[in-house]
Scaffold this motif. Structure first.
Motif, PDB file in Angstrom:
ATOM      1  N   ILE A   1     -32.469 -49.695 -18.464  1.00 14.86           N
ATOM      2  CA  ILE A   1     -32.733 -49.478 -19.889  1.00 14.86           C
ATOM      3  C   ILE A   1     -33.933 -48.568 -20.109  1.00 14.86           C
ATOM      4  N   ILE A   2     -35.044 -48.811 -19.388  1.00 13.38           N
ATOM      5  CA  ILE A   2     -36.240 -47.999 -19.660  1.00 13.38           C
ATOM      6  C   ILE A   2     -36.044 -46.545 -19.232  1.00 13.38           C
ATOM      7  N   PHE A   3     -35.205 -46.288 -18.229  1.00  9.31           N
ATOM      8  CA  PHE A   3     -34.921 -44.904 -17.857  1.00  9.31           C
ATOM      9  C   PHE A   3     -34.171 -44.183 -18.962  1.00  9.31           C
ATOM     10  N   ARG A   4     -33.375 -44.919 -19.709  1.00  6.99           N
ATOM     11  CA  ARG A   4     -32.638 -44.309 -20.819  1.00  6.99           C
ATOM     12  C   ARG A   4     -33.535 -44.096 -22.037  1.00  6.99           C
ATOM     13  N   ILE A   5     -34.515 -44.988 -22.223  1.00 11.55           N
ATOM     14  CA  ILE A   5     -35.382 -44.912 -23.401  1.00 11.55           C
ATOM     15  C   ILE A   5     -36.531 -43.936 -23.211  1.00 11.55           C
ATOM     16  N   ALA A   6     -37.158 -43.951 -22.024  1.00  5.59           N
ATOM     17  CA  ALA A   6     -38.336 -43.108 -21.785  1.00  5.59           C
ATOM     18  C   ALA A   6     -37.966 -41.627 -21.852  1.00  5.59           C
ATOM     19  N   LYS A   7     -38.620 -40.912 -22.733  1.00  9.51           N
ATOM     20  CA  LYS A   7     -38.295 -39.495 -22.913  1.00  9.51           C
ATOM     21  C   LYS A   7     -38.951 -38.621 -21.851  1.00  9.51           C
ATOM     22  N   LYS A   8     -40.221 -38.886 -21.564  1.00  7.89           N
ATOM     23  CA  LYS A   8     -40.905 -38.074 -20.553  1.00  7.89           C
ATOM     24  C   LYS A   8     -41.302 -38.942 -19.374  1.00  7.89           C
ATOM     25  N   LYS A   9     -40.785 -38.568 -18.198  1.00  5.31           N
ATOM     26  CA  LYS A   9     -41.081 -39.293 -16.966  1.00  5.31           C
ATOM     27  C   LYS A   9     -41.831 -38.369 -16.019  1.00  5.31           C
ATOM     28  N   VAL A  10     -42.853 -38.911 -15.374  1.00  4.66           N
ATOM     29  CA  VAL A  10     -43.627 -38.160 -14.387  1.00  4.66           C
ATOM     30  C   VAL A  10     -43.517 -38.893 -13.058  1.00  4.66           C
ATOM     31  N   PHE A  11     -43.251 -38.146 -11.985  1.00  8.65           N
ATOM     32  CA  PHE A  11     -43.081 -38.744 -10.661  1.00  8.65           C
ATOM     33  C   PHE A  11     -44.260 -38.382  -9.761  1.00  8.65           C
ATOM     34  N   VAL A  12     -44.703 -39.368  -8.990  1.00  7.47           N
ATOM     35  CA  VAL A  12     -45.849 -39.209  -8.104  1.00  7.47           C
ATOM     36  C   VAL A  12     -45.417 -39.555  -6.682  1.00  7.47           C
ATOM     37  N   ASP A  13     -45.605 -38.628  -5.750  1.00  9.91           N
ATOM     38  CA  ASP A  13     -45.229 -38.854  -4.351  1.00  9.91           C
ATOM     39  C   ASP A  13     -46.394 -39.439  -3.554  1.00  9.91           C
ATOM     40  N   LYS A  14     -47.047 -40.431  -4.118  1.00 11.16           N
ATOM     41  CA  LYS A  14     -48.144 -41.110  -3.434  1.00 11.16           C
ATOM     42  C   LYS A  14     -47.942 -42.614  -3.578  1.00 11.16           C
ATOM     43  N   VAL A  15     -48.377 -43.357  -2.566  1.00 10.93           N
ATOM     44  CA  VAL A  15     -48.271 -44.813  -2.615  1.00 10.93           C
ATOM     45  C   VAL A  15     -49.323 -45.362  -3.578  1.00 10.93           C
ATOM     46  N   MET A  16     -48.843 -46.023  -4.613  1.00 11.59           N
ATOM     47  CA  MET A  16     -49.717 -46.608  -5.628  1.00 11.59           C
ATOM     48  C   MET A  16     -49.556 -48.115  -5.718  1.00 11.59           C
TER      49      MET A  16
END
Length: 207
Positions: free
Chosen positions: A185-200
């Protein structure tokens, strides 16, 4: 288990970002969890304890944590997991603000119980890159994954997602794959997604 809980909360308390709230959901535990939480809350006013009326399982408990939070952004930390270093939340918050992101998706580091994770000295003392956008992955068109613990999301997005299944979770107990419901659901709702290739996030793989 209680040692895990104290360690998890300590990994929040030790963050350089101090303006946080820690919402701990007690799902009618039968051990000394509540006693430990009350002791921690006595020394840290940022800790808010939410007690479920009965044992509801993970989906309901995560939802209660979200609803009882008040911050602009929220994320999940399971009681046996931890953050990898003291700058984790500051990095995520600054990146979300600078990118005006609805959601940040980051990597998990998975460890076995016999490989208890301890941040090394360099991780703990390394200063944040002043170019906060450098944490962004060059690949920003990924599809949905189904983990809730690697998401830093706007609370308003999470609450919109909750509205889709809120009427059904009180009577039924979800303890497995509840991440799928949130993430779809949140992937459908969130308009802007930012991806980080680091372990957080450090995920302790307890059987």
């Amino acid at each position: 288990r209680l040692a895990y809980l104290s360690r998890s909360i300590s990994s929040i308390q030790n963050q350089t970002l101090k303006e946080v709230e820690i919402v701990a959901v007690n799902d009618c535990s039968t051990d000394d969890t509540l006693k430990v939480l009350k002791k921690l809350a006595k020394n840290d006013p940022r800790i808010k304890i939410v007690n479920n009326d009965r044992n509801h399982g993970l989906l309901y408990s995560r939802a209660m944590g979200m609803i009882n939070s008040t911050g602009e952004y929220v994320l999940n930390l399971d009681p046996d997991d931890q953050f990898p270093g003291i700058y984790t939340l500051e990095i995520l918050y600054k990146l979300a603000k600078s990118e005006e992101a609805d959601m940040i998706v980051y990597l998990l580091g998975i460890y076995q119980p016999t490989q208890s994770y301890k941040p090394n000295i360099n991780e703990n003392n390394k200063e944040i890159d002043t170019n906060i956008s450098s944490y962004k992955s060059p690949k920003q068109n990924r599809g949905a994954d189904y983990l809730i613990t690697n998401k830093f999301s706007k609370r308003e997005v999470i609450l919109k997602a909750y509205n889709y299944f809120s009427s059904r979770i009180y009577s039924y107990k979800w303890n497995f794959h509840e991440d799928n419901i949130w993430c779809y659901i949140i992937f459908r709702i969130a308009k802007k997604k930012v991806f980080v290739d680091k372990v957080m996030y450090i995920y302790l793989l307890n059987k």
